[in-house]
Design an enzyme around this catalytic site. Sequence first.
Site, PDB file in Angstrom:
ATOM      1  N   LYS A 155      41.865  33.612  28.906  1.00 17.06           N
ATOM      2  CA  LYS A 155      42.293  34.880  29.528  1.00 17.06           C
ATOM      3  C   LYS A 155      43.693  34.751  30.140  1.00 17.06           C
ATOM      4  O   LYS A 155      44.510  35.656  30.008  1.00 17.06           O
ATOM      5  CB  LYS A 155      41.325  35.309  30.648  1.00 17.06           C
ATOM      6  CG  LYS A 155      39.937  35.656  30.191  1.00 17.06           C
ATOM      7  CD  LYS A 155      39.167  36.398  31.277  1.00 17.06           C
ATOM      8  CE  LYS A 155      38.955  35.604  32.552  1.00 17.06           C
ATOM      9  NZ  LYS A 155      38.058  34.433  32.414  1.00 17.06           N
TER      10      LYS A 155
ATOM     11  N   ARG B  76      41.666  20.762  39.092  1.00 20.08           N
ATOM     12  CA  ARG B  76      41.129  21.584  40.180  1.00 20.08           C
ATOM     13  C   ARG B  76      39.667  21.240  40.433  1.00 20.08           C
ATOM     14  O   ARG B  76      38.943  20.856  39.521  1.00 20.08           O
ATOM     15  CB  ARG B  76      41.220  23.076  39.801  1.00 20.08           C
ATOM     16  CG  ARG B  76      42.587  23.645  40.052  1.00 20.08           C
ATOM     17  CD  ARG B  76      42.737  25.106  39.692  1.00 20.08           C
ATOM     18  NE  ARG B  76      41.588  25.813  39.201  1.00 20.08           N
ATOM     19  CZ  ARG B  76      41.645  26.765  38.277  1.00 20.08           C
ATOM     20  NH1 ARG B  76      42.792  27.112  37.738  1.00 20.08           N
ATOM     21  NH2 ARG B  76      40.565  27.392  37.885  1.00 20.08           N
TER      22      ARG B  76
HETATM   23  P1  AMP Z   1      39.286  32.087  37.823  1.00 19.50           P
HETATM   24  O1  AMP Z   1      40.532  31.286  37.891  1.00 19.50           O
HETATM   25  O2  AMP Z   1      39.514  33.494  37.347  1.00 19.50           O
HETATM   26  O3  AMP Z   1      38.178  31.419  37.042  1.00 19.50           O
HETATM   27  O4  AMP Z   1      38.752  32.230  39.322  1.00 19.50           O
HETATM   28  C1  AMP Z   1      38.498  31.111  40.137  1.00 19.50           C
HETATM   29  C2  AMP Z   1      37.446  31.440  41.172  1.00 19.50           C
HETATM   30  O5  AMP Z   1      37.911  32.515  42.010  1.00 19.50           O
HETATM   31  C3  AMP Z   1      36.116  31.936  40.611  1.00 19.50           C
HETATM   32  O6  AMP Z   1      35.266  30.855  40.228  1.00 19.50           O
HETATM   33  C4  AMP Z   1      35.564  32.716  41.812  1.00 19.50           C
HETATM   34  O7  AMP Z   1      35.081  31.834  42.816  1.00 19.50           O
HETATM   35  C5  AMP Z   1      36.832  33.375  42.351  1.00 19.50           C
HETATM   36  N1  AMP Z   1      37.067  34.693  41.719  1.00 19.50           N
HETATM   37  C6  AMP Z   1      38.094  35.055  40.904  1.00 19.50           C
HETATM   38  N2  AMP Z   1      37.997  36.337  40.527  1.00 19.50           N
HETATM   39  C7  AMP Z   1      36.863  36.813  41.113  1.00 19.50           C
HETATM   40  C8  AMP Z   1      36.203  38.073  41.097  1.00 19.50           C
HETATM   41  N3  AMP Z   1      36.664  39.113  40.391  1.00 19.50           N
HETATM   42  N4  AMP Z   1      35.066  38.197  41.832  1.00 19.50           N
HETATM   43  C9  AMP Z   1      34.583  37.171  42.564  1.00 19.50           C
HETATM   44  N5  AMP Z   1      35.147  35.951  42.593  1.00 19.50           N
HETATM   45  C10 AMP Z   1      36.280  35.767  41.882  1.00 19.50           C
END
Ligand code: AMP
Length: 221
Positions: free
Chosen positions: A13, A160
Amino acid sequence: MFIVLLGAPGSGKGTVGKILAENLKLAHISTGDLFRENLKNETELGKEAKAYMDKGELVPDEITVKMLAKRMEESDTANGAILDGFPRTKNQAVVLDKLLEERGNKVDMALNIDVPFDEIVERIANRRSCRGCSAIYNVVFNPPKVEGKCDECGGELYQREDQKPEVVQNRLEVYKNSSAELINYYDAKHVLRTEKAGDKAGRTSYDVAEKIEKEIKNGWN
Ligand code: AMP
């Protein structure tokens, strides 16, 4: 134009979002990046989100929605935005529709990037992120020129907390539990677009981005 990116963590993404945003002159809004920025700056919001993020769980909607709504007020969203990682729940999708409706916009496309889970687990294990600018590398397929250092800003590369195997499994579980209702939600609105990607499909994130960009330029919908 507002494009929502669906797809599991590690499905590409971020890469697709970055390319589309640049080439279509749209804002690129990643809620994951916004949270990480808050963590780095040790804001109240960052402190609230940390425990959830470290476990690979979703940050509660009220925190996430407030942060997104504030970001959407910035002027770079005037032409539209690529939303990367938001919505992650049906409630967030409903809130987004309301936010957009208030400004006379709507979600024009929900792009679901479909990569088999076994490929994703391997991809995330090989991922390294830059502490400085959040650029992402794959130590096998897209290594930095100098080991451990970011090509773009020279920052330190690290794994991370949420890229560690046990947390990745949890993030995928969370994704499995929430993705079906989001896919159905956008399918019912006739804006869902699913693109297969990954080794088995023989398509990279770049291929997906290129195809979608062309279609949008030729007048999607
Ligand atoms: P990502 O890098 O998009 O995978 O996001 C990393 C972390 O941020 C996720 O594992 C969630 O803990 C939090 N996070 C990101 N976007 C959301 C969302 N739309 N709703 C809830 N938690 C989110």
